[in-house]
Each structure stands twice: as C-alpha cells, then as structure tokens.
Design a protein around this motif. Structure first.
Motif, mmCIF file in Angstrom:
data_model
loop_
_atom_site.group_PDB
_atom_site.id
_atom_site.type_symbol
_atom_site.label_atom_id
_atom_site.label_comp_id
_atom_site.label_asym_id
_atom_site.label_seq_id
_atom_site.Cartn_x
_atom_site.Cartn_y
_atom_site.Cartn_z
ATOM 1 N N PHE A 22 0.822 -1.204 0.000
ATOM 2 C CA PHE A 22 0.000 0.000 0.000
ATOM 3 C C PHE A 22 0.863 1.264 0.000
ATOM 4 N N GLY A 23 2.013 1.202 0.675
ATOM 5 C CA GLY A 23 2.925 2.341 0.655
ATOM 6 C C GLY A 23 3.383 2.650 -0.760
ATOM 7 N N LEU A 24 3.704 1.609 -1.528
ATOM 8 C CA LEU A 24 4.091 1.800 -2.925
ATOM 9 C C LEU A 24 2.944 2.382 -3.740
ATOM 10 N N SER A 25 1.725 1.886 -3.521
ATOM 11 C CA SER A 25 0.599 2.391 -4.306
ATOM 12 C C SER A 25 0.338 3.863 -3.988
ATOM 13 N N GLY A 26 0.439 4.230 -2.700
ATOM 14 C CA GLY A 26 0.250 5.630 -2.337
ATOM 15 C C GLY A 26 1.330 6.529 -2.904
ATOM 16 N N ALA A 44 2.135 7.899 1.083
ATOM 17 C CA ALA A 44 2.546 6.522 1.349
ATOM 18 C C ALA A 44 2.159 6.104 2.762
ATOM 19 N N GLU A 45 2.411 6.979 3.750
ATOM 20 C CA GLU A 45 2.088 6.663 5.144
ATOM 21 C C GLU A 45 0.584 6.500 5.350
ATOM 22 N N VAL A 46 -0.186 7.427 4.821
ATOM 23 C CA VAL A 46 -1.645 7.391 5.008
ATOM 24 C C VAL A 46 -2.239 6.141 4.361
ATOM 25 N N THR A 47 -1.794 5.840 3.145
ATOM 26 C CA THR A 47 -2.315 4.666 2.445
ATOM 27 C C THR A 47 -1.969 3.377 3.173
ATOM 28 N N ALA A 48 -0.731 3.302 3.657
ATOM 29 C CA ALA A 48 -0.252 2.072 4.277
ATOM 30 C C ALA A 48 -0.837 1.835 5.665
ATOM 31 N N LEU A 49 -1.042 2.905 6.420
ATOM 32 C CA LEU A 49 -1.395 2.750 7.836
ATOM 33 C C LEU A 49 -2.834 3.115 8.170
ATOM 34 N N GLY A 50 -3.525 3.818 7.279
ATOM 35 C CA GLY A 50 -4.862 4.327 7.602
ATOM 36 C C GLY A 50 -5.851 3.262 8.019
ATOM 37 N N GLY A 51 -5.974 2.193 7.217
ATOM 38 C CA GLY A 51 -6.939 1.145 7.534
ATOM 39 C C GLY A 51 -6.601 0.400 8.812
ATOM 40 N N GLY A 52 -5.318 0.138 9.043
ATOM 41 C CA GLY A 52 -4.905 -0.567 10.259
ATOM 42 C C GLY A 52 -5.132 0.257 11.509
ATOM 43 N N VAL A 53 -4.913 1.567 11.418
ATOM 44 C CA VAL A 53 -5.156 2.430 12.574
ATOM 45 C C VAL A 53 -6.637 2.429 12.924
ATOM 46 N N LEU A 54 -7.508 2.539 11.917
ATOM 47 C CA LEU A 54 -8.955 2.497 12.164
ATOM 48 C C LEU A 54 -9.356 1.180 12.822
ATOM 49 N N ARG A 55 -8.818 0.078 12.317
ATOM 50 C CA ARG A 55 -9.109 -1.244 12.896
ATOM 51 C C ARG A 55 -8.677 -1.322 14.356
ATOM 52 N N ASN A 94 0.090 4.397 -13.500
ATOM 53 C CA ASN A 94 -1.259 4.040 -13.065
ATOM 54 C C ASN A 94 -1.426 2.534 -12.950
ATOM 55 N N ARG A 95 -0.834 1.779 -13.886
ATOM 56 C CA ARG A 95 -0.932 0.312 -13.832
ATOM 57 C C ARG A 95 -0.255 -0.231 -12.582
ATOM 58 N N PHE A 96 0.890 0.335 -12.217
ATOM 59 C CA PHE A 96 1.590 -0.128 -11.022
ATOM 60 C C PHE A 96 0.818 0.231 -9.745
ATOM 61 N N VAL A 97 0.200 1.405 -9.726
ATOM 62 C CA VAL A 97 -0.632 1.790 -8.581
ATOM 63 C C VAL A 97 -1.700 0.731 -8.347
ATOM 64 N N LEU A 98 -2.390 0.324 -9.404
ATOM 65 C CA LEU A 98 -3.483 -0.630 -9.284
ATOM 66 C C LEU A 98 -2.987 -2.012 -8.864
ATOM 67 N N ILE A 99 -1.834 -2.428 -9.386
ATOM 68 C CA ILE A 99 -1.293 -3.746 -9.041
ATOM 69 C C ILE A 99 -0.889 -3.803 -7.566
ATOM 70 N N PHE A 100 -0.125 -2.795 -7.106
ATOM 71 C CA PHE A 100 0.289 -2.794 -5.704
ATOM 72 C C PHE A 100 -0.910 -2.616 -4.775
#
Length: 218
Positions: A22-26, A44-55, A94-100
């Motif tokens: 997720f860090g790479l995609s962000g 990168a930080e928000v994408t990688a950690l946002g969902g886990g922090v909410l959980r 854009n393709r790499f964003v979607l894959i990661f």
C-alpha cells in the motif's frame, strides 16, 4: 482477548507485506499527481497505515501498532523512497498503482480479520473489520489525492468485493479451525486474484435497477 488464532509473528509479516504494497501504491499515485517528496511520503504513510489504525481503534488495540512499532512506521517511508528515486515512466505508473493496491488489499483483508479474531471478535464483525482494514487506507489516499475513492466510483472495477471475499474466507476457516499461515496466505491470494481479474476484465458492481452509468452526471 481470546486465544491467539495466528501467531504474532505471522500477523506482523502479513501486516508489513500489506503496508509495503500500500505504501508503494500511495507513493506512485503521489508521483502521478506530481506531489513533492513530502507529499509522496505523506500519501505513502496514510495509504499504508490508515486502515490498520482504524481497525486498532475499533478493537481497542490502542495505541495503534502503527505508532508503537517503528517497523510499521518506517516501512511506508522505505516504499516512498524507492518510488521517489526509481519510479517507472509516468505513462506506466497508473498500472503499477493498481497492481500494488490489489496486493495490499488482499493481504490487509486477511491480516485485519485475523487481528480482530485474535481480539475475541465474532467472525462476522471480524470480517467487516478486515474489509475496513483493506479499503480504509486506499480511500484516504484517493481523497487526499483529489480523486473519487475506487470504493465509491460507479465506473470503477469491484474493490470491496475481493476484500469481503478474503475476509469471509478467513472468518470461515477460523470457525472450522482450519486457519493457519498456509490457508491465510491462500485467502489473501484469492482476494488479490479476484481484484486483478476485475481490473483485467472490467468487472463492476451493478447499479440500481434502471440507472445508467451516465445518469446524474453533469
């Protein structure tokens, strides 16, 4: 807290794989949006950690592990640095964003469900938290980048469905006492595969009956 279903080591490995993906995609989306180095790191930080922090907040695992384990906090910065110096040509980003993003989605739906189960939650809400873990960071990423989150965009390929499938598989395997590193890995792989197939073949969730894709657009 209930008996641990999957060991903390396996949980951390799953988390770090998802965080890096997720860090790479962000970071790649930030490059596509022409953000500077700070913007790349933040996204990168928000994408990688946002969902886990909410959980973690919901299940009472506070302070969230993202703020107590330096590995969790540093991993997105590593992804951001790699992207900053060695990102592919803009036409391919854009393709790499979607894959990661697909890999992060699959790993996080599994890791999120497992952690919720380890904290004694019933399989159904645990699966819901797995989905939130998987889609939360990506939704925050898109909002900060000025885009409609893939979760809500009517023209976007299915996004929450692969996460729901992976989370449901984990919850079902746990109920049958079949959850282990191998089966949890297979659940993640199935979620990733469904998301990648949706991207490849344009699978979309159905609109309300009688509503066309262009209805309501200015």
């Amino acid at each position: 807290m209930s008996t641990v279903i999957v060991s903390p080591v396996v949980q951390e490995i799953l988390d770090l794989i998802g965080i890096f993906a997720f860090g790479l995609s962000g970071a790649l989306l930030a490059v596509r949006k022409r953000f500077d180095a700070v913007g790349i790191a933040v996204l990168a930080e928000v994408t990688a950690l946002g969902g886990g922090v909410l959980r973690d907040v919901v299940i009472g695992a506070v302070p969230p592990v993202a703020f107590t384990d330096m590995g969790y906090f540093v991993t997105p910065l590593v992804a951001a640095a790699l992207t900053y110096f060695w990102h592919p040509r803009l036409a391919r980003i854009n393709r790499f964003v979607l894959i990661f993003d697909a890999f992060g989605l699959g790993v996080f739906c599994v890791a999120g469900t497992i952690k919720a189960l380890n904290y004694g939650m019933h399989p159904l809400p645990a699966a819901a938290l797995g989905v939130m873990t998987a889609i939360g960071g990506g939704a925050l990423r898109d909002v900060l980048a000025g885009e409609v989150p893939a979760l809500l965009h009517p023209e976007s390929e299915i996004y929450a469905v692969p996460a729901l499938l992976g989370s449901a598989l984990v919850a079902g395997l746990a109920a049958l006492h079949l959850l282990n590193p191998v089966t949890s890995g297979l659940a993640a792989l199935i979620a990733v595969t469904v998301r990648l197939l949706a991207l490849r073949f344009g699978w979309r969730a159905p609109l309300a009956r009688g509503v066309g894709s262009g209805d309501g657009e200015g």
